[in-house]
Design a protein around this motif. Sequence first.
Motif, short mmCIF file in Angstrom:
data_model
loop_
_atom_site.label_atom_id
_atom_site.label_comp_id
_atom_site.label_asym_id
_atom_site.label_seq_id
_atom_site.Cartn_x
_atom_site.Cartn_y
_atom_site.Cartn_z
N ASP A 28 0.80 -1.22 0.00
CA ASP A 28 0.00 0.00 0.00
C ASP A 28 0.84 1.27 0.00
O ASP A 28 0.30 2.36 0.16
N ILE A 29 2.15 1.13 -0.12
CA ILE A 29 2.99 2.33 -0.06
C ILE A 29 3.56 2.63 -1.45
O ILE A 29 4.18 1.79 -2.07
N ASN A 30 3.34 3.85 -1.90
CA ASN A 30 3.85 4.26 -3.19
C ASN A 30 5.19 4.94 -3.01
O ASN A 30 5.28 6.15 -2.89
N TYR A 31 6.26 4.14 -2.95
CA TYR A 31 7.55 4.72 -2.60
C TYR A 31 8.43 4.98 -3.80
O TYR A 31 8.26 4.36 -4.85
N ALA A 32 9.36 5.91 -3.62
CA ALA A 32 10.36 6.18 -4.66
C ALA A 32 11.59 5.33 -4.37
O ALA A 32 11.82 4.94 -3.23
N ILE A 33 12.34 5.04 -5.43
CA ILE A 33 13.57 4.27 -5.26
C ILE A 33 14.74 5.12 -5.75
O ILE A 33 14.64 5.79 -6.78
N ALA A 34 15.82 5.10 -4.98
CA ALA A 34 17.06 5.72 -5.45
C ALA A 34 18.10 4.62 -5.63
O ALA A 34 18.25 3.75 -4.77
N VAL A 35 18.76 4.62 -6.77
CA VAL A 35 19.86 3.68 -7.02
C VAL A 35 21.14 4.50 -7.01
O VAL A 35 21.28 5.45 -7.79
N ASP A 36 22.03 4.13 -6.12
CA ASP A 36 23.27 4.89 -5.96
C ASP A 36 22.99 6.39 -5.85
O ASP A 36 23.59 7.21 -6.55
N LYS A 37 22.06 6.71 -4.97
CA LYS A 37 21.72 8.10 -4.63
C LYS A 37 21.08 8.91 -5.76
O LYS A 37 21.11 10.13 -5.75
N LYS A 38 20.55 8.21 -6.74
CA LYS A 38 19.80 8.92 -7.79
C LYS A 38 18.37 8.41 -7.78
O LYS A 38 18.14 7.21 -7.93
N ILE A 39 17.42 9.33 -7.60
CA ILE A 39 16.01 8.93 -7.64
C ILE A 39 15.68 8.51 -9.07
O ILE A 39 15.95 9.27 -10.01
N ILE A 40 15.12 7.32 -9.22
CA ILE A 40 14.86 6.84 -10.57
C ILE A 40 13.36 6.89 -10.86
O ILE A 40 12.53 6.82 -9.94
N SER A 41 13.01 7.02 -12.13
CA SER A 41 11.59 7.07 -12.47
C SER A 41 11.22 5.96 -13.44
O SER A 41 10.05 5.70 -13.68
N VAL A 42 12.24 5.32 -14.03
CA VAL A 42 11.96 4.19 -14.93
C VAL A 42 12.75 2.98 -14.42
O VAL A 42 13.66 3.13 -13.61
N ASN A 43 12.37 1.83 -14.91
CA ASN A 43 13.07 0.61 -14.50
C ASN A 43 14.58 0.77 -14.75
O ASN A 43 15.00 1.15 -15.83
N THR A 44 15.36 0.47 -13.73
CA THR A 44 16.80 0.74 -13.78
C THR A 44 17.57 -0.50 -13.36
O THR A 44 17.18 -1.17 -12.40
N LEU A 45 18.64 -0.78 -14.07
CA LEU A 45 19.49 -1.93 -13.73
C LEU A 45 20.14 -1.73 -12.36
O LEU A 45 20.54 -0.62 -12.02
N ILE A 46 20.20 -2.81 -11.62
CA ILE A 46 20.89 -2.76 -10.33
C ILE A 46 22.20 -3.54 -10.46
O ILE A 46 22.19 -4.75 -10.65
N GLU A 47 23.30 -2.84 -10.39
CA GLU A 47 24.62 -3.48 -10.48
C GLU A 47 24.95 -4.09 -9.12
O GLU A 47 24.38 -3.70 -8.10
N GLU A 48 25.88 -5.00 -9.14
CA GLU A 48 26.31 -5.58 -7.87
C GLU A 48 26.88 -4.47 -6.98
O GLU A 48 27.52 -3.54 -7.48
N ASN A 49 26.66 -4.60 -5.70
CA ASN A 49 27.12 -3.62 -4.71
C ASN A 49 26.43 -2.26 -4.80
O ASN A 49 26.89 -1.29 -4.21
#
Lengths: 76, 368
Positions: free
Chosen positions: A43-64
């Motif tokens: 029920d939570i509409n959260y934002a995701i940051a990958v390596d301190k960048k807020i992303i808005s589209v599906n983004t690859l997650i590198e190791e580490n």
Amino acid sequence: MPINITAFGQISEFISGTISVDKVNDTDSLRKHLVVQFPSLKDINYAIAVDKKIISVNTLIEENATIALLPPFSGG
Amino acid sequence: MELSNDDKQRYSRQIALQQFGETAQQKLLQSKVLVIGAGGLGCPALQYLAAAGVGTIGILDNDTVSLSNLHRQPLYTTADVGLPKAAMASGALLALNPTIKVKAFPVRLDTGNALELIKNYEVIIDGTDNFASRYLINDACVLLKKPLIYGSIYQFEGQVAVFNVVEENNIPSANYRDLFPHQPKENEVPNCSEAGVIGVLPGIIGTMMANECIKLITGIGNSLINKLLIYNTLTNQIFEMDITPKEETLHLIPADEAAFRSTEYSFSCETAHSFEDVGITDFLKLMKEADTVVVDVREVGEKPVITSFKHINIPMSILKTQKPDIPQKNILVFCHAGVRSVDAALFLSNGKNKIYNLKGGIVRYNIH
């Protein structure tokens, strides 16, 4: 692979530290994985940051990569 | 504009900073800042901006000071309890710095007044405590191309950002919707005053907002443009995230001022408190007022049957499914025990009407 997750706001009440996830290589699959492991996220509409960048589209997650889960909050 | 001798003395300690100097002071004195919400975040922001010499400060808040505000809003005193925040804050700021202009707006911000109010200011500070206001302010600032200093708190965590700064390339920087595109649904996240807070957190975040405001106006340092700063009081950790302004975000914002005025920002906080509980004496008195309707929300066949006053019957089941339009401004609701009527009161409240709920229901009174 283990993913280092920093959760904020109300999400930090049930997710903290490093989480080990399999078959997760991008943010969409991470979302799907997390909601199974933590149904409260449904029920939570959260934002995701990958390596301190807020992303808005599906983004690859590198190791580490460092992932942040940011739910909105409005207190003042 | 030359600084007066008094100004030179009053602001001497900040003028003494090499990066600041008289030039920055003059910019501050000529600036106009609107602080929306004079609560936990707004109070420290107001105090430091007034002290620093922001020439014109607008304070928008339609609330009154309550005792539970004081632990985090030390701008007010115990003697202010029950009095309007905008006026009390205005008095306190002028006592601190009588050389600036302070305007109090004891009104609730809505799509009808937001643009006119915001237009007159150069920087807007969002110190509100609910999502509806935050999205409304964000969208108004995007439409009017006004920089917005954002701050928000949750328990031991605070966020600060500077939104919507139109830079040299004429492209605005990220706004709130680049971070959270849509207003959360009611009950999705804790809203307003439901969550607890230690007083120093809004103190820190509100002061950071004042700092961002001062830097933005004077052009010193690095502003939190396209960035979100997160501070945790328990761990003392500070995080900074990059936010990218996106073309798609602009489609979420009303296309023009007319579209903005007709946009519904659902004030879920307001909804939660937008009816008044009344006893039977007031209830019977209120129903005689003009433009008033009494609504029985019990299901058909429930007893006692009321014949002693005029009313209409809209059972709760019908109310929720058919959403009938009730044109009257004052709506008095009652049910058997006063539980369903609270639900009805919340459901019927639209921010324009005035809803009264018969506390405890009709069963408490010997009325037929």
